[in-house]
Enzyme design. Structure first.
Site, PDB file in Angstrom:
ATOM      1  N   SER A 133       6.529  -0.067   2.938  1.00  0.00           N
ATOM      2  CA  SER A 133       6.338  -1.014   4.040  1.00  0.00           C
ATOM      3  C   SER A 133       7.694  -1.272   4.693  1.00  0.00           C
ATOM      4  O   SER A 133       8.735  -1.160   4.019  1.00  0.00           O
ATOM      5  CB  SER A 133       5.794  -2.338   3.481  1.00  0.00           C
ATOM      6  OG  SER A 133       5.962  -3.387   4.416  1.00  0.00           O
ATOM      7  N   TYR A 168       7.190  -9.140  -2.112  1.00  0.00           N
ATOM      8  CA  TYR A 168       6.501  -7.880  -1.757  1.00  0.00           C
ATOM      9  C   TYR A 168       7.547  -6.869  -1.283  1.00  0.00           C
ATOM     10  O   TYR A 168       7.545  -5.708  -1.701  1.00  0.00           O
ATOM     11  CB  TYR A 168       5.485  -8.219  -0.668  1.00  0.00           C
ATOM     12  CG  TYR A 168       4.815  -7.072   0.031  1.00  0.00           C
ATOM     13  CD1 TYR A 168       3.766  -6.379  -0.573  1.00  0.00           C
ATOM     14  CD2 TYR A 168       5.188  -6.708   1.326  1.00  0.00           C
ATOM     15  CE1 TYR A 168       3.126  -5.348   0.101  1.00  0.00           C
ATOM     16  CE2 TYR A 168       4.551  -5.689   2.006  1.00  0.00           C
ATOM     17  CZ  TYR A 168       3.519  -5.012   1.393  1.00  0.00           C
ATOM     18  OH  TYR A 168       2.879  -3.998   2.059  1.00  0.00           O
ATOM     19  N   LYS A 207       8.583  -3.258  -2.779  1.00  0.00           N
ATOM     20  CA  LYS A 207       8.500  -2.036  -1.963  1.00  0.00           C
ATOM     21  C   LYS A 207       9.864  -1.326  -1.915  1.00  0.00           C
ATOM     22  O   LYS A 207       9.925  -0.097  -1.895  1.00  0.00           O
ATOM     23  CB  LYS A 207       8.006  -2.368  -0.549  1.00  0.00           C
ATOM     24  CG  LYS A 207       6.534  -2.800  -0.489  1.00  0.00           C
ATOM     25  CD  LYS A 207       5.590  -1.681  -0.831  1.00  0.00           C
ATOM     26  CE  LYS A 207       4.150  -1.978  -0.467  1.00  0.00           C
ATOM     27  NZ  LYS A 207       3.206  -0.947  -0.927  1.00  0.00           N
TER      28      LYS A 207
END
Ligand SMILES: NC(=O)c1ccc[n+]([C@@H]2O[C@H](COP(=O)([O-])OP(=O)(O)OC[C@H]3O[C@@H](n4cnc5c(N)ncnc54)[C@H](OP(=O)(O)O)[C@@H]3O)[C@@H](O)[C@H]2O)c1
Length: 251
Positions: A143, A156, A160
Site C-alpha cells: 500500500s 497498517y 506494509k
C-alpha cells in the site's frame, strides 16, 4: 491483455472478495488453476458460486495468521497439485488506529499478526515449495501507506513497510532458484475495505486532490499490474514494489 498463465497453479490469499476476488477471476480467465483462502466459509462459498469454475477453482478456509491453518492450506495444495507456480499475498486488514503514543499494544499485535506475520507464514511455505521446484512467482499487495505516513493508518503502514522489506529479502534469497518476488502498492482502491473513505463525498474530494490522476483506483487498475508481475513478462524484475497510485507518491 494476455499474460500466458494457462495451467499455472496459483494461490490467492483472501480471494473471497475485493481485489483478491478479481485477481482470482482474472487468473481463471487466463486458464490458470486457482486456490483462494479466507476465514469465512460462507464468503468462500459465495465466491465459488460467482466465479463458477468448478474444475479450476479450489477454496480452502484458512486464517493466514494461524500457522496450523497455513500448514493445512499448503498440505492441501501439495496433495492436489504437487506444486505452486504463483503466490499472490493479497490478505490485508486495517483498523483505524490512534497515534503510537495512545496505541494499545493488543491492537498493534492484531494488525501485525495478520498483515506482516500472516504474509510471512504463507510466503515461508511458498518459498520452501518453490525453491524445490526452482521456479515461482510471489506478488504481494502492499500500500502507499508503507511509504507515506497516513493519519489513522500508521500501524497498517508499518506492517506494509515490513512487507516491502520482506519482498526484497525473499527476492534476494530466492533469486538463485529462479523465483521472482515483487509487490504492488496501490493508493485507495474502490473496495469494501476502503468504503468508509470513498463513500464520504467530502473525504473522497480531499483524497482525490492528492492524486494527480484525479481519481481513486478501480480494482481493475490493480489486477493487471499483479498479473504482469505473476507472468513471464516480468522475468528479470525482482525485489521491486510497483506503485499503482495514479501518481500520488510522485508529488
Ligand atoms: N482497498 C484499498 O483501498 C487498498 C489500498 C491499498 C492496498 N490494499 C491492500 O489490498 C489487499 C486487498 O484489499 P481489499 O480492499 O480487497 O480487502 P477486502 O475487501 O477487505 O478483502 C480481504 C480479503 O481477505 C480475506 N481475509 C482477511 N483477513 C484474513 C485472514 N487473516 N486470513 C485469511 N483471509 C483473510 C477476506 O476474507 P475473510 O474476511 O472471509 O477472511 C477477504 O477475502 C490488502 O492487502 C490491502 O491492504 C487495499
Amino acid at each position: 491483455m494476455k499474460f500466458d498463465l494457462d495451467g499455472k497453479i496459483c494461490l490467492v490469499t483472501g480471494g473471497s472478495r475485493g481485489i483478491g476476488f478479481e485477481i482470482a477471476r482474472s487468473l481463471l480467465a487466463e486458464k490458470a488453476r486457482v486456490i483462494i483462502c479466507g476465514r469465512k466459509a460462507d464468503s468462500l462459498e459465495k465466491a465459488k458460486e460467482a466465479l463458477s469454475a468448478p474444475e479450476n477453482l479450489m477454496t480452502v478456509q484458512a486464517h493466514i495468521g494461524k500457522p496450523e491453518e497455513v500448514d493445512r492450506l499448503f498440505e492441501t495444495i501439495d496433495k492436489t497439485y504437487g506444486r505452486l507456480d504463483i503466490l499472490i499475498n493479497n490478505v490485508g486488514m486495517n483498523l483505524i488506529t490512534p497515534g503510537i503514543a495512545d496505541l494499545d499494544p493488543g491492537l498493534w499485535q492484531k494488525i501485525m499478526d495478520t498483515n506482516l506475520g500472516g504474509t510471512f507464514l504463507v510466503s515461508r511455505k511458498a518459498a520452501f515449495m518453490m525453491r524445490a521446484q526452482t521456479r515461482g512467482k510471489i506478488v504481494t499487495i502492499s500500500s502507499v501507506a508503507a511509504t507515506k505516513a497516513s493519519p489513522g493508518m500508521g500501524i497498517y503502514g508499518i506492517a506494509k513497510a515490513g512487507i516491502e522489506m520482506m519482498t526484497k529479502v525473499l527476492a534476494s534469497e530466492l533469486a538463485p532458484f529462479n523465483i521472482q518476488v515483487n509487490a504492488v502498492a496501490p493508493a485507495m482502491v474502490r473496495t469494501k475495505f476502503s468504503e468508509p473513505f470513498w463513500s464520504n463525498a467530502e473525504l473522497l474530494a480531499h483524497i482525490t486532490k492528492t492524486i494527480p490522476m484525479g481519481r481513486i483506483a478501480e480494482i481493475e487498475d490493480v489486477v493487471k499490474p499483479v498479473l504482469f508481475l505473476a507472468s513471464e513478462g516480468s522475468s528479470y524484475i525482482t525485489g521491486q514494489t510497483l506503485m499503482v497510485d495514479g501518481g500520488s507518491t510522485a508529488i
